[in-house]
Scaffold this motif. Structure first.
Motif, PDB file in Angstrom:
ATOM      1  N   CYS A   1       3.043  -5.910  -8.745  1.00  0.00           N
ATOM      2  CA  CYS A   1       2.201  -5.289  -7.708  1.00  0.00           C
ATOM      3  C   CYS A   1       2.402  -3.784  -7.624  1.00  0.00           C
ATOM      4  O   CYS A   1       2.312  -3.189  -6.545  1.00  0.00           O
ATOM      5  CB  CYS A   1       2.434  -5.949  -6.345  1.00  0.00           C
ATOM      6  N   ASN A   2       2.689  -3.151  -8.759  1.00  0.00           N
ATOM      7  CA  ASN A   2       2.729  -1.679  -8.836  1.00  0.00           C
ATOM      8  C   ASN A   2       3.824  -1.048  -7.978  1.00  0.00           C
ATOM      9  O   ASN A   2       3.751   0.125  -7.618  1.00  0.00           O
ATOM     10  CB  ASN A   2       1.347  -1.117  -8.419  1.00  0.00           C
ATOM     11  N   GLN A   3       4.860  -1.816  -7.620  1.00  0.00           N
ATOM     12  CA  GLN A   3       5.832  -1.264  -6.677  1.00  0.00           C
ATOM     13  C   GLN A   3       6.643  -0.098  -7.231  1.00  0.00           C
ATOM     14  O   GLN A   3       7.008   0.808  -6.465  1.00  0.00           O
ATOM     15  CB  GLN A   3       6.742  -2.356  -6.105  1.00  0.00           C
ATOM     16  N   SER A   4       6.898  -0.068  -8.542  1.00  0.00           N
ATOM     17  CA  SER A   4       7.678   1.053  -9.100  1.00  0.00           C
ATOM     18  C   SER A   4       6.934   2.366  -8.877  1.00  0.00           C
ATOM     19  O   SER A   4       7.508   3.354  -8.396  1.00  0.00           O
ATOM     20  CB  SER A   4       7.926   0.869 -10.608  1.00  0.00           C
ATOM     21  N   ALA A   5       5.645   2.370  -9.223  1.00  0.00           N
ATOM     22  CA  ALA A   5       4.846   3.595  -9.071  1.00  0.00           C
ATOM     23  C   ALA A   5       4.682   3.958  -7.593  1.00  0.00           C
ATOM     24  O   ALA A   5       4.770   5.137  -7.230  1.00  0.00           O
ATOM     25  CB  ALA A   5       3.474   3.411  -9.722  1.00  0.00           C
ATOM     26  N   LEU A   6       4.464   2.964  -6.753  1.00  0.00           N
ATOM     27  CA  LEU A   6       4.282   3.252  -5.323  1.00  0.00           C
ATOM     28  C   LEU A   6       5.525   3.922  -4.746  1.00  0.00           C
ATOM     29  O   LEU A   6       5.430   4.898  -3.988  1.00  0.00           O
ATOM     30  CB  LEU A   6       3.976   1.967  -4.551  1.00  0.00           C
ATOM     31  N   VAL A   7       6.685   3.417  -5.091  1.00  0.00           N
ATOM     32  CA  VAL A   7       7.926   3.982  -4.553  1.00  0.00           C
ATOM     33  C   VAL A   7       8.135   5.403  -5.090  1.00  0.00           C
ATOM     34  O   VAL A   7       8.484   6.316  -4.336  1.00  0.00           O
ATOM     35  CB  VAL A   7       9.125   3.065  -4.873  1.00  0.00           C
ATOM     36  N   LEU A   8       7.890   5.611  -6.375  1.00  0.00           N
ATOM     37  CA  LEU A   8       8.092   6.951  -6.944  1.00  0.00           C
ATOM     38  C   LEU A   8       7.069   7.945  -6.383  1.00  0.00           C
ATOM     39  O   LEU A   8       7.394   9.103  -6.118  1.00  0.00           O
ATOM     40  CB  LEU A   8       8.039   6.887  -8.478  1.00  0.00           C
ATOM     41  N   GLU A   9       5.848   7.484  -6.160  1.00  0.00           N
ATOM     42  CA  GLU A   9       4.832   8.350  -5.539  1.00  0.00           C
ATOM     43  C   GLU A   9       5.234   8.695  -4.100  1.00  0.00           C
ATOM     44  O   GLU A   9       5.078   9.839  -3.650  1.00  0.00           O
ATOM     45  CB  GLU A   9       3.465   7.645  -5.568  1.00  0.00           C
ATOM     46  N   ALA A  10       5.759   7.713  -3.387  1.00  0.00           N
ATOM     47  CA  ALA A  10       6.183   7.946  -1.995  1.00  0.00           C
ATOM     48  C   ALA A  10       7.337   8.952  -1.945  1.00  0.00           C
ATOM     49  O   ALA A  10       7.392   9.808  -1.046  1.00  0.00           O
ATOM     50  CB  ALA A  10       6.585   6.631  -1.334  1.00  0.00           C
TER      51      ALA A  10
ATOM     52  N   SER B   1       0.850  -1.197   0.000  1.00  0.00           N
ATOM     53  CA  SER B   1       0.000   0.000   0.000  1.00  0.00           C
ATOM     54  C   SER B   1       0.877   1.235   0.000  1.00  0.00           C
ATOM     55  O   SER B   1       2.019   1.212   0.478  1.00  0.00           O
ATOM     56  CB  SER B   1      -0.900   0.020   1.236  1.00  0.00           C
ATOM     57  N   LEU B   2       0.332   2.329  -0.527  1.00  0.00           N
ATOM     58  CA  LEU B   2       1.082   3.581  -0.578  1.00  0.00           C
ATOM     59  C   LEU B   2       1.440   4.062   0.832  1.00  0.00           C
ATOM     60  O   LEU B   2       2.564   4.500   1.069  1.00  0.00           O
ATOM     61  CB  LEU B   2       0.267   4.644  -1.327  1.00  0.00           C
ATOM     62  N   ASP B   3       0.504   3.950   1.780  1.00  0.00           N
ATOM     63  CA  ASP B   3       0.798   4.371   3.161  1.00  0.00           C
ATOM     64  C   ASP B   3       2.031   3.666   3.709  1.00  0.00           C
ATOM     65  O   ASP B   3       2.905   4.284   4.326  1.00  0.00           O
ATOM     66  CB  ASP B   3      -0.389   4.047   4.084  1.00  0.00           C
TER      67      ASP B   3
ATOM     68  N   THR C   1       4.672   8.438 -15.925  1.00  0.00           N
ATOM     69  CA  THR C   1       3.930   9.197 -14.911  1.00  0.00           C
ATOM     70  C   THR C   1       4.855  10.103 -14.099  1.00  0.00           C
ATOM     71  O   THR C   1       4.511  11.245 -13.818  1.00  0.00           O
ATOM     72  CB  THR C   1       3.217   8.237 -13.933  1.00  0.00           C
ATOM     73  N   TYR C   2       6.017   9.573 -13.705  1.00  0.00           N
ATOM     74  CA  TYR C   2       6.839  10.288 -12.723  1.00  0.00           C
ATOM     75  C   TYR C   2       8.091  10.924 -13.306  1.00  0.00           C
ATOM     76  O   TYR C   2       8.778  11.661 -12.607  1.00  0.00           O
ATOM     77  CB  TYR C   2       7.225   9.336 -11.581  1.00  0.00           C
ATOM     78  N   GLY C   3       8.412  10.640 -14.567  1.00  0.00           N
ATOM     79  CA  GLY C   3       9.651  11.173 -15.129  1.00  0.00           C
ATOM     80  C   GLY C   3      10.860  10.426 -14.576  1.00  0.00           C
ATOM     81  O   GLY C   3      10.714   9.458 -13.825  1.00  0.00           O
TER      82      GLY C   3
HETATM   83  C1  LIG Z   1      -0.064   2.380  -8.686  1.00  0.00           C
HETATM   84  O1  LIG Z   1       0.406   3.314  -7.753  1.00  0.00           O
HETATM   85  C2  LIG Z   1       0.166   4.679  -8.103  1.00  0.00           C
HETATM   86  C3  LIG Z   1       0.839   5.529  -7.048  1.00  0.00           C
HETATM   87  O2  LIG Z   1       0.275   5.300  -5.790  1.00  0.00           O
HETATM   88  C4  LIG Z   1      -1.312   4.924  -8.225  1.00  0.00           C
HETATM   89  O3  LIG Z   1      -1.533   6.255  -8.672  1.00  0.00           O
HETATM   90  C5  LIG Z   1      -1.925   3.960  -9.217  1.00  0.00           C
HETATM   91  O4  LIG Z   1      -3.326   4.114  -9.225  1.00  0.00           O
HETATM   92  C6  LIG Z   1      -1.571   2.546  -8.818  1.00  0.00           C
HETATM   93  N1  LIG Z   1      -2.041   1.605  -9.818  1.00  0.00           N
HETATM   94  C7  LIG Z   1      -2.656   0.493  -9.471  1.00  0.00           C
HETATM   95  C8  LIG Z   1      -3.088  -0.373 -10.615  1.00  0.00           C
HETATM   96  O5  LIG Z   1      -2.853   0.170  -8.307  1.00  0.00           O
END
Ligand SMILES: *[C@@H]1O[C@H](CO)[C@@H](O)[C@H](O)[C@H]1NC(C)=O
Ligand SMILES: *[C@@H]1O[C@H](CO)[C@@H](O)[C@H](O)[C@H]1NC(C)=O
Ligand SMILES: *[C@@H]1O[C@H](CO)[C@@H](O)[C@H](O)[C@H]1NC(C)=O
Ligand SMILES: *[C@@H]1O[C@H](CO)[C@@H](O)[C@H](O)[C@H]1NC(C)=O
Ligand SMILES: *[C@@H]1O[C@H](CO)[C@@H](O)[C@H](O)[C@H]1NC(C)=O
Ligand SMILES: *[C@@H]1O[C@H](CO)[C@@H](O)[C@H](O)[C@H]1NC(C)=O
Ligand SMILES: *[C@@H]1O[C@H](CO)[C@@H](O)[C@H](O)[C@H]1NC(C)=O
Ligand SMILES: *[C@@H]1O[C@H](CO)[C@@H](O)[C@H](O)[C@H]1NC(C)=O
Ligand SMILES: *[C@@H]1O[C@H](CO)[C@@H](O)[C@H](O)[C@H]1NC(C)=O
Ligand SMILES: *[C@@H]1O[C@H](CO)[C@@H](O)[C@H](O)[C@H]1NC(C)=O
Length: 409
Positions: A151-160, A126-128, A197-199
């Motif tokens: 499991c979306n870990q690349s985006a989660l880490v970059l968002e964090a 989770s993002l939290d 998304t994050y560059g």
């Molecule tokens: C993946 O993580 C990003 C950043 O938290 C989020 O914006 C996006 O909705 C997530 N995608 C999925 C499929 O969970």
């Protein structure tokens, strides 16, 4: 540089560092590690049941903690406890306002990190939770490496990183396997998505492969563990197809990023190294049955002779990192509590921290300490010491260690 070369150790005094002894033990252990991975399929069903049960328990605990922590938010807005009660924030809605822990020192070149719940098919990250991890990790280092993109870990880490506003660079990872082309292509697409998304400001490179050659030779090598062999070159061709595809995919979206691979320290194939910008090598004194007193010097010697010198001999001279090094603190069974000369323990992790970290910084060795926190899924799937390599326990409490104090950028 055949894997059974012992040239690097002949000058060293300890029997554990001499001749083919440490090499063969290293290889043996590495092989037994990878053989265990074949059992994953067998244990997956059992693991799934346990994970579901554990997930329910953890979920209940976290939701309890969450509710108790929300209520601890003070009226004058002094501090409030973050998502899982480990890190405080002065503004509960702004992850960049986290309160620093004086015990944590920014002394590591890099840390190996996998967010909890990043394994298919369960996922559950989770993002939290990732935000809280990044709040802690950023107090120790400015660099992390990931192993995969499930499991979306690349985006989660970059968002964090974005929300915490910390100075953090990530080596994204793709955990590809020889037998499943979808595993590669799905992760590639997630990495490309995250970059779009994050560059690239917080991305240092994309690592394609984690112990791909080790696993390939173990499965198809017919007894050979030599990466530069006919069978090794067959595996290398598969890995290289993914590496080349990653380069093309980046270039198709107009992005220039380094592409590398990571593997066990004596499993680099020259055709793979010739195709990457960097290589990351796992160098584990524990699995080579090296004593804790010799561990830091052995790690340096192994890395220099098996990895750095090998890479420098190639015309593209890829940059080499230590992908993983560390020391376990516990074992799930008595049989794996010792590697022969030394035990898995917090005092021994302390010794390795004290003898490796600042010295490696001083020596200019670029390493990713293994690892941020204990990984419960590894404890369940592999047992032994596998789940106990963290600086933190799985619940993000710092182990009974003192982080060395030698600031590094
Ligand atoms: C993946 O993580 C990003 C950043 O938290 C989020 O914006 C996006 O909705 C997530 N995608 C999925 C499929 O969970
Ligand atoms: C978080 O704040 C609470 C209440 O002020 C305090 O008791 C606790 O020690 C703090 N924890 C950390 C990790 O700073
Ligand atoms: C990635 O590698 C796998 C084997 O490891 C192969 O089957 C697949 O075709 C490759 N995919 C691409 C796009 O290179
Ligand atoms: C191949 O990988 C994909 C994505 O990781 C996964 O969904 C699928 O179950 C895998 N197939 C097999 C046969 O393991
Ligand atoms: C650092 O370099 C010195 C001198 O070469 C060497 O003795 C030592 O083992 C190295 N330590 C580490 C952790 O790299
Ligand atoms: C160490 O491992 C044992 C056996 O798995 C376990 O019962 C114990 O809780 C572990 N201790 C810590 C501190 O993780
Ligand atoms: C390394 O140590 C482990 C644990 O004591 C032992 O089981 C294993 O046999 C050792 N390896 C070799 C090659 O001696
Ligand atoms: C634990 O010990 C057994 C027997 O010594 C060995 O086969 C197994 O690979 C070890 N497990 C780990 C995770 O080290
Ligand atoms: C975190 O886990 C460790 C090891 O299992 C345990 O000793 C400690 O009490 C836990 N801390 C909290 C706050 O739950
Ligand atoms: C951010 O971290 C990088 C290392 O990844 C370092 O070179 C740089 O100096 C740091 N910048 C700041 C502002 O601390």
């Amino acid at each position: 540089m055949p894997a059974d070369s012992n040239g690097g150790y002949t000058n060293m005094e300890s029997p554990y560092n001499n001749s083919a002894y440490s090499q063969s033990q290293w290889l043996e252990k590495q092989q037994s590690r990878s053989k265990r991975s074949r059992c994953i399929v067998v244990t997956a069903l059992i693991g799934l049941v346990i994970l579901v049960a554990a997930g329910v328990i953890v979920g209940v605990l976290l939701s309890r903690k969450h509710s108790s922590s929300s209520s601890s938010s003070s009226a004058n807005g002094a501090t409030t406890v973050g998502p899982s009660g480990v890190v405080n924030q002065t503004n509960p809605n702004d992850p960049s306002t986290f309160v620093r822990d004086a015990r944590l020192k920014h002394s590591f070149y890099g840390l190996a990190y996998t967010p909890a719940g990043s394994q298919l098919p369960e996922c559950g990250n989770s993002l939290d939770q990732v935000i809280e991890d990044i709040q802690l990790i950023s107090q120790l280092t400015s660099r992390i490496r990931l192993y995969g993109a499930d499991c979306n870990q690349s985006a989660l880490v970059l968002e964090a990183i974005k929300q915490t506003k910390v100075n953090m660079t990530v080596f994204l990872g793709i955990y590809n396997v020889p037998t499943n082309a979808t595993a590669y292509s799905e992760q590639r697409d997630k990495v490309i998505d995250a970059i779009q998304t994050y560059g690239t400001d917080h991305i240092a490179g994309v690592t394609v492969g984690n112990e791909f050659m080790l696993n390939y030779l173990d499965a198809y090598g017919g007894g050979t563990d030599t990466p530069n062999s006919a069978i090794g070159n067959q595996g290398a061709a598969l890995l290289n197809s993914n590496i080349t595809d990653m380069r093309n995919s980046l270039s198709n979206i107009g992005v220039s990023l380094q592409v590398g691979t990571s593997d066990a320290g004596s499993y680099f194939n020259n055709e793979v190294l010739a195709n990457v910008d960097y290589g990351m090598a796992n160098v584990h004194p524990w699995f080579a049955n090296v004593s804790i007193d010799q561990a830091a010097a052995w790690t340096n010697e192994f890395f220099q002779t098996q990895d750095v010198q090998v890479a420098q001999a190639l015309s593209n001279s890829p940059k080499m990192y230590i992908a993983e090094t560390g020391w376990p603190t516990n074992s799930s069974d008595v049989g794996n509590e010792s590697n022969g000369p030394s035990t898995a323990s917090e005092p021994n992790l302390q010794t390795f921290l004290d003898t490796f970290v600042c010295q490696a910084n001083q020596n200019g060795t670029d390493y990713f300490f293994f690892e941020f926190f204990d990984e419960t899924w590894k404890l369940i799937q592999f047992g032994g010491v596998e789940g106990y390599w963290g600086l933190f326990y799985a619940n993000k409490t710092l182990k009974d260690i003192t982080i060395p104090d030698c600031e590094i950028d």
